[in-house]
Design an enzyme around this catalytic site. Structure first.
Site, PDB file in Angstrom:
ATOM      1  N   HIS A   1       1.070  -1.054   0.278  1.00 46.21           N
ATOM      2  CA  HIS A   1      -0.094  -0.131   0.265  1.00 46.21           C
ATOM      3  C   HIS A   1       0.158   1.139   0.037  1.00 46.21           C
ATOM      4  CE1 HIS A   1      -3.732  -2.066   0.664  1.00 46.21           C
ATOM      5  NE2 HIS A   1      -3.138  -2.820   1.022  1.00 46.21           N
TER       6      HIS A   1
ATOM      7  N   ALA B   1      18.803 -17.403   5.531  1.00 46.35           N
ATOM      8  CA  ALA B   1      18.023 -17.370   5.888  1.00 46.35           C
ATOM      9  C   ALA B   1      16.946 -16.230   7.015  1.00 46.35           C
ATOM     10  CB  ALA B   1      17.874 -18.632   7.402  1.00 46.35           C
TER      11      ALA B   1
ATOM     12  N   LYS C   1      21.526  -7.483   3.866  1.00 42.81           N
ATOM     13  CA  LYS C   1      22.510  -6.746   3.063  1.00 42.81           C
ATOM     14  C   LYS C   1      23.562  -7.323   2.600  1.00 42.81           C
ATOM     15  CE  LYS C   1      21.272  -2.303   5.478  1.00 42.81           C
ATOM     16  NZ  LYS C   1      20.804  -1.158   4.496  1.00 42.81           N
TER      17      LYS C   1
HETATM   18  C1  LIG Z   1      23.137 -16.915   3.703  1.00 41.44           C
HETATM   19  C2  LIG Z   1      24.045 -18.373   4.466  1.00 41.44           C
HETATM   20  C3  LIG Z   1      23.833 -19.930   2.818  1.00 41.44           C
HETATM   21  C4  LIG Z   1      25.330 -18.061   4.394  1.00 41.44           C
HETATM   22  O1  LIG Z   1      26.222 -18.832   4.449  1.00 41.44           O
HETATM   23  P1  LIG Z   1      28.504 -18.774   4.489  1.00 41.44           P
HETATM   24  O2  LIG Z   1      28.690 -17.888   3.938  1.00 41.44           O
HETATM   25  O3  LIG Z   1      28.497 -19.774   4.720  1.00 41.44           O
HETATM   26  O4  LIG Z   1      28.120 -17.580   5.404  1.00 41.44           O
HETATM   27  P2  LIG Z   1      28.750 -16.981   7.263  1.00 41.44           P
HETATM   28  O5  LIG Z   1      28.556 -18.084   7.744  1.00 41.44           O
HETATM   29  O6  LIG Z   1      30.072 -17.172   6.102  1.00 41.44           O
HETATM   30  O7  LIG Z   1      28.485 -16.368   7.519  1.00 41.44           O
HETATM   31  C5  LIG Z   1      28.805 -14.738   6.937  1.00 41.44           C
HETATM   32  C6  LIG Z   1      28.104 -12.918   7.905  1.00 41.44           C
HETATM   33  O8  LIG Z   1      27.062 -13.710   7.249  1.00 41.44           O
HETATM   34  C7  LIG Z   1      25.979 -13.416   8.694  1.00 41.44           C
HETATM   35  N1  LIG Z   1      25.134 -14.475   8.792  1.00 41.44           N
HETATM   36  C8  LIG Z   1      24.721 -16.089   7.890  1.00 41.44           C
HETATM   37  N2  LIG Z   1      23.697 -16.277   7.444  1.00 41.44           N
HETATM   38  C9  LIG Z   1      22.768 -15.127   8.520  1.00 41.44           C
HETATM   39  C10 LIG Z   1      21.361 -15.089   8.091  1.00 41.44           C
HETATM   40  N3  LIG Z   1      21.183 -16.233   7.244  1.00 41.44           N
HETATM   41  N4  LIG Z   1      21.087 -13.697   8.586  1.00 41.44           N
HETATM   42  C11 LIG Z   1      21.553 -13.492   8.778  1.00 41.44           C
HETATM   43  N5  LIG Z   1      23.375 -12.897   9.354  1.00 41.44           N
HETATM   44  C12 LIG Z   1      23.530 -14.148   8.545  1.00 41.44           C
HETATM   45  C13 LIG Z   1      27.224 -14.453  10.157  1.00 41.44           C
HETATM   46  O9  LIG Z   1      26.920 -13.880  11.243  1.00 41.44           O
HETATM   47  C14 LIG Z   1      28.324 -13.755   9.395  1.00 41.44           C
HETATM   48  O10 LIG Z   1      28.346 -12.623  10.178  1.00 41.44           O
HETATM   49  P3  LIG Z   1      29.841 -11.977  10.765  1.00 41.44           P
HETATM   50  O11 LIG Z   1      30.845 -11.514   9.480  1.00 41.44           O
HETATM   51  O12 LIG Z   1      29.295 -10.459  10.477  1.00 41.44           O
HETATM   52  O13 LIG Z   1      30.287 -12.399  11.125  1.00 41.44           O
HETATM   53  C15 LIG Z   1      23.459 -19.043   5.436  1.00 41.44           C
HETATM   54  O14 LIG Z   1      23.853 -18.372   6.561  1.00 41.44           O
HETATM   55  C16 LIG Z   1      22.215 -19.131   5.604  1.00 41.44           C
HETATM   56  O15 LIG Z   1      21.188 -18.383   5.763  1.00 41.44           O
HETATM   57  N6  LIG Z   1      21.518 -20.774   5.042  1.00 41.44           N
HETATM   58  C17 LIG Z   1      20.267 -21.292   4.681  1.00 41.44           C
HETATM   59  C18 LIG Z   1      20.000 -22.213   5.658  1.00 41.44           C
HETATM   60  C19 LIG Z   1      18.661 -22.996   5.345  1.00 41.44           C
HETATM   61  O16 LIG Z   1      17.663 -22.569   5.223  1.00 41.44           O
HETATM   62  N7  LIG Z   1      18.426 -24.081   5.572  1.00 41.44           N
HETATM   63  C20 LIG Z   1      17.223 -25.048   4.949  1.00 41.44           C
HETATM   64  C21 LIG Z   1      17.790 -25.355   3.809  1.00 41.44           C
HETATM   65  S1  LIG Z   1      18.495 -26.234   2.872  1.00 41.44           S
END
Ligand SMILES: CC(C)(COP(=O)(O)OP(=O)(O)OC[C@H]1O[C@@H](n2cnc3c(N)ncnc32)[C@H](O)[C@@H]1OP(=O)(O)O)[C@@H](O)C(=O)NCCC(=O)NCCS
Length: 199
Positions: free
Chosen positions: A108, A150, A170
């Site tokens: 909206h 996630a 971000k």
């Molecule tokens: C997005 C994602 C793939 C990133 O994985 P990654 O590249 O291994 O990321 P990292 O663990 O190295 O984290 C990098 C940074 O992002 C942050 N971060 C990672 N995932 C995040 C999320 N979902 N929300 C907020 N912050 C997140 C971490 O805290 C880290 O922050 P920092 O650098 O300040 O410490 C993963 O975190 C994610 O969300 N996976 C989805 C899980 C899911 O839904 N599974 C079910 C289906 S298989």
């Protein structure tokens, strides 16, 4: 994709061999899942959605609105997601959309005294991964191979191969590899039983 496609493209092996017996056992055991997958696609297609071959949409997903504005490419997986279709939703091939994701195409106008509504398309390019419980707002374009973490709330476009997390989402400094070559539905039991591991 229909059952005829699976039948015509089924992995073949020597009749009554051990592998053949295993294969047919898998086909029988996963048959109910296959019927559910094909039925869900069929119902969406007769309501006007365009869905490519091998794509899977969970029968527990909630897909509402103008179904004829929904386009999904090949080999895409959509879990128990919520799609509110007031404008086009265009999802590419080999995309994964996990459980709890919400794609919202309408909102909206907060500056309008009459609180008018508007709708904008959502476009998700090939190989994007929208992880569990993420929310995508109207007008957003998720680029090829991009990842939405996630629980993220996506308020701005995500460029290709970028990873976005948080609320509001971000971009992380690191990017995803650009050499993506996988089929996210290849391991779903009811397809693997017919087409083999690498369909
Ligand atoms: C997005 C994602 C793939 C990133 O994985 P990654 O590249 O291994 O990321 P990292 O663990 O190295 O984290 C990098 C940074 O992002 C942050 N971060 C990672 N995932 C995040 C999320 N979902 N929300 C907020 N912050 C997140 C971490 O805290 C880290 O922050 P920092 O650098 O300040 O410490 C993963 O975190 C994610 O969300 N996976 C989805 C899980 C899911 O839904 N599974 C079910 C289906 S298989």
């Amino acid at each position: 994709m229909s059952f005829v496609y699976l039948w015509q493209n089924r992995e073949k092996t020597h009749t009554f061999s051990w592998f053949w017996l295993k294969q047919w056992a898998k086909r029988i055991l996963s048959f109910t899942q296959l019927v559910t997958v094909l039925k869900t696609k069929f119902l969406l297609k007769i309501k006007g959605s365009r869905i490519g071959s091998l794509s899977i949409i969970s029968n527990k997903s909630r897909i509402e609105g103008c179904l004829e504005k929904l386009t999904i490419g090949d080999c895409t997986f959509i879990g128990q997601a919520y799609l509110a279709i007031h404008a086009d939703i265009r999802i590419g091939s080999c995309v994964v959309i996990n459980d709890g994701v919400k794609l919202l195409t309408a909102s909206h106008n907060v500056d309008d005294p009459s609180w008018s509504s508007f709708a904008k398309p959502i476009i998700i390019d090939d190989y994007a991964w929208i992880a569990t419980d993420a929310i995508i707002l109207p007008g957003i374009h998720i680029g090829k191979g991009a990842i939405v973490g996630a629980g993220a709330v996506v308020t701005k476009n995500i460029p290709e191969y970028n990873i976005a997390v948080g609320n509001p989402a971000k971009l992380l400094d690191k990017q995803r590899t650009q050499e993506l070559k996988y089929n996210p539905v290849q391991l779903i039991a009811c397809y693997e039983a017919w087409l083999g591991k690498y369909c």
